[in-house]
Design an enzyme around this catalytic site. Structure first.
Site, PDB file in Angstrom:
ATOM      1  CD1 TRP A   1      22.006  23.076   7.771  1.00  0.00           C
ATOM      2  CD2 TRP A   1      21.426  22.293   5.691  1.00  0.00           C
ATOM      3  NE1 TRP A   1      22.550  21.561   7.291  1.00  0.00           N
ATOM      4  CE2 TRP A   1      21.708  20.683   5.915  1.00  0.00           C
ATOM      5  CE3 TRP A   1      21.064  21.867   4.165  1.00  0.00           C
ATOM      6  CZ2 TRP A   1      21.767  19.169   5.877  1.00  0.00           C
ATOM      7  CZ3 TRP A   1      21.135  20.391   3.660  1.00  0.00           C
ATOM      8  CH2 TRP A   1      22.118  19.617   4.184  1.00  0.00           C
TER       9      TRP A   1
ATOM     10  CG  ASP B   1      15.695  25.156   8.031  1.00  0.00           C
ATOM     11  OD1 ASP B   1      15.773  24.685   8.501  1.00  0.00           O
ATOM     12  OD2 ASP B   1      16.847  25.028   7.001  1.00  0.00           O
TER      13      ASP B   1
ATOM     14  CE  LYS C   1      18.718  17.051   9.583  1.00  0.00           C
ATOM     15  NZ  LYS C   1      18.781  18.316   9.215  1.00  0.00           N
TER      16      LYS C   1
HETATM   17  C1  PLP Z   1      18.968  18.375   7.828  1.00  0.00           C
HETATM   18  C2  PLP Z   1      18.328  19.945   7.165  1.00  0.00           C
HETATM   19  C3  PLP Z   1      17.893  20.279   5.699  1.00  0.00           C
HETATM   20  C4  PLP Z   1      18.298  19.403   5.028  1.00  0.00           C
HETATM   21  O1  PLP Z   1      16.773  18.798   5.483  1.00  0.00           O
HETATM   22  P1  PLP Z   1      16.248  18.023   3.967  1.00  0.00           P
HETATM   23  O2  PLP Z   1      15.272  17.205   5.168  1.00  0.00           O
HETATM   24  O3  PLP Z   1      17.635  16.812   3.655  1.00  0.00           O
HETATM   25  O4  PLP Z   1      16.119  18.463   2.938  1.00  0.00           O
HETATM   26  C5  PLP Z   1      18.105  21.728   6.229  1.00  0.00           C
HETATM   27  N1  PLP Z   1      18.618  22.631   6.411  1.00  0.00           N
HETATM   28  C6  PLP Z   1      19.396  22.053   8.162  1.00  0.00           C
HETATM   29  C7  PLP Z   1      19.277  22.919   9.475  1.00  0.00           C
HETATM   30  C8  PLP Z   1      19.421  21.064   8.175  1.00  0.00           C
HETATM   31  O5  PLP Z   1      19.773  20.643   9.711  1.00  0.00           O
END
Ligand code: PLP
Length: 360
Positions: free
Chosen positions: A102, A171, A195
Site C-alpha cells: 500500500w 494511511d 477494515k
Molecule cells: C485496504 C487498504 C488500502 C486500499 O483501500 P481501498 O479502500 O480499497 O482503496 C489502502 N491502504 C491500506 C493500508 C489498506 O489496508
C-alpha cells in the site's frame, strides 16, 4: 442464524450489534417511514447521522479543535492521489516510507502526478517483514507519509516515525481506531472504511486546519479537501449508507467497548493468543519480525503450500473464513480487526492447536 468466525481482510467483520440495528431500522428509519437508503442527504435526519458520527470520532480520539473530519468516496486509493495533489508545497519534495504494497502504491501515485518523491526508508530489502528504524527526514519536505499498519505483510508501527517538524500523513486504513494515539503531529490521516470502520465505499479523512490553505485552487472540485470541509462532506451526495453504518460502529466503540483504551487492550489480548500458538512449536511460522508484528493482521506460514491448503480448507469447513493470505504473498493471515471478537479468536486458536496435533 449461522454466522461464521470472520477473519476477512476487508471488507471485514462488523459488530453483530451494528448489523442488528441496521436490520431493525431498515424499513422505518427513526419514524420517517423510509429506510436510510431512501432519505435525502439534505434531510435533518441524515444531517444528524453525519454530525453525530463526526462528533463521536473526535471524542474517541480526544480531538477538541483544529481538525476536520470528512468522508470521501474512492477509498484509500484515491487518497494516494489527493494527498500529493493537495498537500505538496511548490518546489519542495514529498517524503514517503515504503513498508510494502500500500505504501508502494501511494509512492507510485505521487510519482504519476510528477511530484519530487523522496523515499526516506524502505523495508524492501527483507521482503517488507519489518518496520524501518533509522532514517532522517529533511525539515523542508512537504510532509512525511507512512502506512501505520501493513495489511498484507502483517507489520505495524508501534511508535510513529519522527517527522522532524514536518506534518505526518498516514494511511491508517487497517488499524484506525484500534488504539488511542496523539493526533497532534499529523497533518492528515486517512482510512478506507472497510477494515476497521464499516462497509466499503469511502475513506474517512482527518485534516488539520492549517493544511487546507495548501490546496491549489485549480484542481477538479471533488479532489480538493477544502470543498469537503467547507460543505461538511455534502458538496454532492455522500455515501449515506456507509456514513450511517460508520456512525453505528463508532457508537459501538464508544458505548459498548468503552473507548479506544479498552479497544487496544482487547486487540492486544487477541493478537497475543494467536502469536502464542504460532510461536509455541515451529509448526506455524510468523512472517513478520517480532518487534514489528501487527495486532490487526497476523500473517503466518506452514511448512508447505500443500499443508497451507489443507489448513485453509479445514478451517473453512470448521466455520473460520478469510484466512488465506493476500494473493501477492501467499500463506495465511488472520485479520483481527476491532469487530472480531475474543471468542472468535479463542476458537481459532483451539482449531490451530488441534490442526497441529493431527498434522504435526
Ligand atoms: C485496504 C487498504 C488500502 C486500499 O483501500 P481501498 O479502500 O480499497 O482503496 C489502502 N491502504 C491500506 C493500508 C489498506 O489496508
Amino acid at each position: 442464524m449461522n454466522r461464521i468466525h470472520n477473519f476477512n481482510p476487508g471488507p471485514a467483520a462488523l459488530p453483530l450489534e451494528v448489523l442488528q440495528t441496521i436490520k431493525e431500522e431498515m424499513l422505518d428509519f427513526k419514524g420517517t417511514g423510509m429506510s436510510i437508503l431512501e432519505i435525502s442527504h439534505r434531510s435533518k435526519q441524515f444531517e444528524e447521522v453525519l454530525n453525530t458520527a463526526i462528533e463521536r470520532l473526535k471524542r474517541l480520539l480526544g480531538i477538541k479543535e483544529g481538525f476536520h473530519v470528512v468522508f470521501v468516496q474512492g477509498g484509500a486509493t484515491l487518497q494516494f492521489a489527493m494527498v500529493p495533489l493537495n498537500l505538496s508545497l511548490p518546489h519542495r519534495t514529498v517524503s514517503y516510507i515504503d513498508t510494502g504494497t500500500w505504501s508502494t502504491k501511494a509512492i507510485k501515485e505521487a510519482k504519476i502526478l510528477g511530484k519530487d518523491v523522496v523515499v526516506v526508508a524502505s523495508s524492501q530489502d527483507k521482503e517488507y517483514t519489518y518496520i524501518p528504524k533509522d532514517f532522517t527526514v529533511d525539515s523542508s519536505t512537504s510532509y512525511l507519509h507512512f502506512t501505520s499498519n501493513n495489511t498484507i505483510r502483517g507489520t505495524q508501527w508501534k511508535e510513529f516515525p519522527n517527522p522532524n517538524g514536518v506534518p505526518l500523513v498516514s494511511d491508517m486504513s487497517s488499524d484506525f481506531l484500534s488504539r488511542p494515539f496523539d493526533v497532534s503531529p499529523f497533518g492528515l490521516i486517512y482510512a478506507g472504511a472497510q477494515k476497521n470502520l464499516g462497509p466499503a465505499g469511502c475513506a474517512v479523512v482527518l485534516i488539520r486546519e492549517d493544511m487546507l490553505s495548501r490546496s491549489p485552487k485549480d484542481l477538479p472540485t471533488l479532489l480538493r479537501y477544502p470543498v469537503y470541509t467547507e460543505n461538511n462532506s455534502l458538496y454532492n451526495t455522500p455515501p449515506c449508507f456507509v456514513i450511517y453504518t460508520i456512525g453505528l460502529v463508532l457508537k459501538w466503540l464508544e458505548e459498548t467497548i468503552g473507548g479506544l483504551q479498552n479497544m487496544e487492550r482487547i486487540n492486544e489480548e487477541k493478537a497475543k493468543i494467536l502469536y502464542e500458538v504460532i510461536d509455541r512449536s515451529g509448526f506455524y511460522r510468523g512472517t513478520a519480525q517480532k518487534d514489528s508484528r501487527s495486532l490487526m493482521n497476523i500473517t503466518f506460514r506452514l511448512s508447505s503450500e500443500e499443508l497451507e491448503k489443507r489448513f485453509l480448507d479445514e478451517a473453512q469447513k470448521n466455520g473460520f473464513g478469510g484466512l488465506k493470505g493476500h494473493r501477492s504473498v501467499g500463506g495465511c493471515r488472520a485479520s483481527v480487526y476491532n469487530a472480531v471478537s475474543l471468542e472468535s479468536v479463542r476458537s481459532l486458536a483451539s482449531f490451530m492447536e488441534e490442526f497441529e496435533r493431527v498434522n504435526g
